[in-house]
Scaffold this motif. Structure first.
Motif, mmCIF file in Angstrom:
data_model
loop_
_atom_site.group_PDB
_atom_site.id
_atom_site.type_symbol
_atom_site.label_atom_id
_atom_site.label_comp_id
_atom_site.label_asym_id
_atom_site.label_seq_id
_atom_site.Cartn_x
_atom_site.Cartn_y
_atom_site.Cartn_z
ATOM 1 N N PRO A 122 -91.743 -2.816 -93.387
ATOM 2 C CA PRO A 122 -92.393 -3.488 -94.525
ATOM 3 C C PRO A 122 -92.532 -4.999 -94.387
ATOM 4 O O PRO A 122 -93.513 -5.570 -94.812
ATOM 5 C CB PRO A 122 -91.486 -3.149 -95.718
ATOM 6 C CG PRO A 122 -90.580 -2.070 -95.276
ATOM 7 C CD PRO A 122 -90.577 -2.052 -93.794
ATOM 8 N N LYS A 123 -91.563 -5.683 -93.812
ATOM 9 C CA LYS A 123 -91.605 -7.149 -93.754
ATOM 10 C C LYS A 123 -92.053 -7.663 -92.398
ATOM 11 O O LYS A 123 -91.756 -8.781 -92.028
ATOM 12 C CB LYS A 123 -90.227 -7.712 -94.077
ATOM 13 C CG LYS A 123 -89.785 -7.410 -95.483
ATOM 14 C CD LYS A 123 -88.423 -7.961 -95.778
ATOM 15 C CE LYS A 123 -87.984 -7.609 -97.186
ATOM 16 N NZ LYS A 123 -86.641 -8.084 -97.480
ATOM 17 N N SER A 124 -92.776 -6.868 -91.633
ATOM 18 C CA SER A 124 -93.186 -7.269 -90.299
ATOM 19 C C SER A 124 -94.697 -7.123 -90.169
ATOM 20 O O SER A 124 -95.300 -6.167 -90.680
ATOM 21 C CB SER A 124 -92.475 -6.402 -89.255
ATOM 22 O OG SER A 124 -92.929 -6.718 -87.971
ATOM 23 N N ASP A 125 -95.316 -8.085 -89.472
ATOM 24 C CA ASP A 125 -96.764 -8.033 -89.257
ATOM 25 C C ASP A 125 -97.127 -7.085 -88.126
ATOM 26 O O ASP A 125 -98.169 -6.447 -88.138
ATOM 27 C CB ASP A 125 -97.296 -9.430 -88.935
ATOM 28 C CG ASP A 125 -97.106 -10.386 -90.102
ATOM 29 O OD1 ASP A 125 -96.994 -9.900 -91.243
ATOM 30 O OD2 ASP A 125 -97.060 -11.599 -89.869
ATOM 31 N N ASP A 132 -94.105 0.849 -88.427
ATOM 32 C CA ASP A 132 -94.449 -0.349 -89.193
ATOM 33 C C ASP A 132 -93.360 -0.588 -90.216
ATOM 34 O O ASP A 132 -93.147 0.225 -91.116
ATOM 35 C CB ASP A 132 -95.792 -0.163 -89.908
ATOM 36 C CG ASP A 132 -96.952 -0.120 -88.932
ATOM 37 O OD1 ASP A 132 -96.876 -0.841 -87.920
ATOM 38 O OD2 ASP A 132 -97.907 0.634 -89.177
ATOM 39 N N ASN A 175 -83.646 -0.146 -94.699
ATOM 40 C CA ASN A 175 -84.994 0.297 -95.034
ATOM 41 C C ASN A 175 -85.546 1.047 -93.836
ATOM 42 O O ASN A 175 -86.121 0.459 -92.922
ATOM 43 C CB ASN A 175 -85.894 -0.896 -95.383
ATOM 44 C CG ASN A 175 -85.450 -1.589 -96.642
ATOM 45 O OD1 ASN A 175 -84.907 -0.938 -97.522
ATOM 46 N ND2 ASN A 175 -85.685 -2.881 -96.741
#
Length: 136
Positions: free
Chosen positions: A125-128, A123, A70
């Motif tokens: 997708p699965k990270s803050d 950024d 991704n």
């Protein structure tokens, strides 16, 4: 016939010698060429199949473990001053669509502004938090 001819019959010895020579030739060919040839051919083919099987097993394992990456759709270049705090430099581009272009601009910025450090972030997708890809 005298006694010498009875004991020493040439025909018998010639046939015996020919039989021993032909049998030894047969044994030499059998153990010197035929059996080793069959064994070497078997192990050559078996070795090829072992290598081919290992390649297929590796490829299958790789396909099962490989995931589609991704890739981020946007990259950002963030400048940091000498104290390590985020800063803003007027006139530089900070938003990019590809990693290579962002990295190229970041290297150029480092030459133009040697007292600043730069981070290439995105950024995921699965990270803050933003993920840092490169830092110079």
């Amino acid at each position: 016939m005298n006694a010498f001819q009875k004991v020493f019959d040439w025909k018998t010895y010639i046939f015996t010698a020919l039989a021993v020579i032909s049998f030894s030739s047969f044994v030499a060919v059998l153990f010197g060429q035929t059996i080793p040839g069959i064994i070497l051919a078997f192990f050559k083919i078996a070795g090829e199949y072992v290598i081919l099987g290992a390649v297929f097993i590796f490829a299958l394992a790789w396909l099962l473990k490989a995931k589609p990456h991704n890739r981020p759709k946007e990259y950002f270049v963030i400048p940091f001053d000498v104290f390590g705090k985020k800063s803003v430099i007027d006139g530089i581009r900070t938003q990019f669509k590809t990693h290579d272009v962002a990295w190229s601009f970041m290297k150029q910025y480092k030459e133009s502004y040697p007292f600043y450090n730069f981070a290439l972030v995105s950024d995921l997708p699965k990270s803050d938090k933003p993920t840092i890809f490169r830092y110079i």
